[in-house]
Design a protein around this motif. Structure first.
Motif, mmCIF file in Angstrom:
data_model
loop_
_atom_site.group_PDB
_atom_site.id
_atom_site.type_symbol
_atom_site.label_atom_id
_atom_site.label_comp_id
_atom_site.label_asym_id
_atom_site.label_seq_id
_atom_site.Cartn_x
_atom_site.Cartn_y
_atom_site.Cartn_z
ATOM 1 N N ALA A 37 -3.569 6.466 14.016
ATOM 2 C CA ALA A 37 -2.576 6.511 12.941
ATOM 3 C C ALA A 37 -2.121 5.121 12.547
ATOM 4 N N GLN A 38 -1.919 4.225 13.530
ATOM 5 C CA GLN A 38 -1.505 2.851 13.229
ATOM 6 C C GLN A 38 -2.571 2.125 12.426
ATOM 7 N N GLN A 42 -2.169 0.506 8.723
ATOM 8 C CA GLN A 42 -2.477 -0.898 8.415
ATOM 9 C C GLN A 42 -3.451 -1.005 7.250
ATOM 10 N N LYS A 43 -4.472 -0.121 7.280
ATOM 11 C CA LYS A 43 -5.437 -0.147 6.177
ATOM 12 C C LYS A 43 -4.763 0.186 4.852
ATOM 13 N N ALA A 44 -3.858 1.190 4.884
ATOM 14 C CA ALA A 44 -3.160 1.555 3.641
ATOM 15 C C ALA A 44 -2.293 0.404 3.143
ATOM 16 N N ARG A 51 -3.793 -4.381 -4.118
ATOM 17 C CA ARG A 51 -3.476 -3.894 -5.465
ATOM 18 C C ARG A 51 -2.353 -4.709 -6.107
ATOM 19 N N GLN A 52 -1.301 -5.025 -5.307
ATOM 20 C CA GLN A 52 -0.191 -5.822 -5.832
ATOM 21 C C GLN A 52 -0.644 -7.229 -6.227
ATOM 22 N N ALA A 53 -1.491 -7.816 -5.375
ATOM 23 C CA ALA A 53 -1.989 -9.162 -5.686
ATOM 24 C C ALA A 53 -2.821 -9.145 -6.957
ATOM 25 N N TRP A 54 -3.641 -8.103 -7.124
ATOM 26 C CA TRP A 54 -4.462 -7.974 -8.344
ATOM 27 C C TRP A 54 -3.604 -7.822 -9.591
#
Length: 240
Positions: A37-38, A42-44, A51-54
């Motif tokens: 789950a961790q 982390q992947k999410a 996405r934010q950086a893009w």
């Protein structure tokens, strides 16, 4: 009845198998699920940061494009020729109408060749002195053109005032156009017919005219025209 040895062994094996199965669902298996789950979280989070950086990069590119467009437009306006800007100002001034001075100032008259430049400006005419008993002609500027003869049509600028107080009652200057009329044939007041024949073209003369040689002395008979003695300053611009 007590169990036999063989049955006892089978029972022991069965109990150990059940314990092993219980151990497989114990703490080690739960820890693995938490770890998975961790890792998924982390992947999410990493995907969200990408996405934010893009998105931030796209916004930055858009801002730069807008700034470049503004700089190009400003540069084009600065590069306009000076005469184009002047013509625009001239077009905005014309659309708003003439300046107050231009609105009231008549155009300069067409002067005869060699005429005194003073004929291009409206003269100031003062009141007369004393009692006017007869026609008087005073030369203010002597013209060098031909003398006016009876029957010619002359072109003049003039100012007319009351002899006693100098109050203006008529002027060709106010309309911006000289006046033309036949002279010496009864088309104007007798004082003009008598005084202007013989005056040279290019002259400015002052005419002091008694009421009887102008519009008369009777206001009722004058029909609204100025009565009594009058003073005119006349510029003779042409004679044909």
């Amino acid at each position: 009845m007590p169990a036999t040895p063989s049955q006892q062994g089978v029972d022991d094996v069965s109990e150990r198998t059940q314990e092993n199965r219980s151990e497989g669902q114990g703490p080690a298996t739960k820890a693995g699920r938490r770890l998975a789950a961790q890792l998924a979280a982390q992947k999410a989070a990493e995907a969200k940061r990408r996405r934010q950086a893009w998105a931030g990069g796209l916004a930055g590119v858009a801002v730069v494009a807008v700034l470049i467009t503004v700089f190009v437009i400003v540069g084009q306006n600065d590069d306009k020729p000076a005469n184009q800007a002047g013509s625009t100002s001239s077009a905005s001034a014309s659309a708003s109408g003439p300046a107050p001075d231009d609105a009231v100032a008549p155009p300069a008259p067409q002067l005869p060749a060699g005429a005194d430049p003073a004929l291009g400006s409206k003269p100031k005419v003062a009141a007369g002195k004393g009692e006017l008993k007869k026609l008087a002609v005073t030369s203010l500027i002597k013209g060098t053109g031909p003398a006016v003869t009876k029957g010619q049509t002359i072109t003049t600028n003039y100012v007319g005032v009351f002899y006693k107080d100098g109050k203006e009652f008529d002027s060709s200057w106010n309309g911006g156009q000289p006046a033309s009329f036949p002279i010496g044939v009864g088309q104007v007041i007798p004082g003009w017919d008598q005084a202007l024949v013989g005056v040279t073209v290019g002259s400015r003369v002052q005419l002091d005219i008694p009421g009887e040689l102008a519009y008369g002395n009777d206001e009722a008979a004058a029909g609204g025209r100025p009565t009594g003695p009058l003073r005119f300053v006349v510029d003779v611009l042409a004679a044909k």
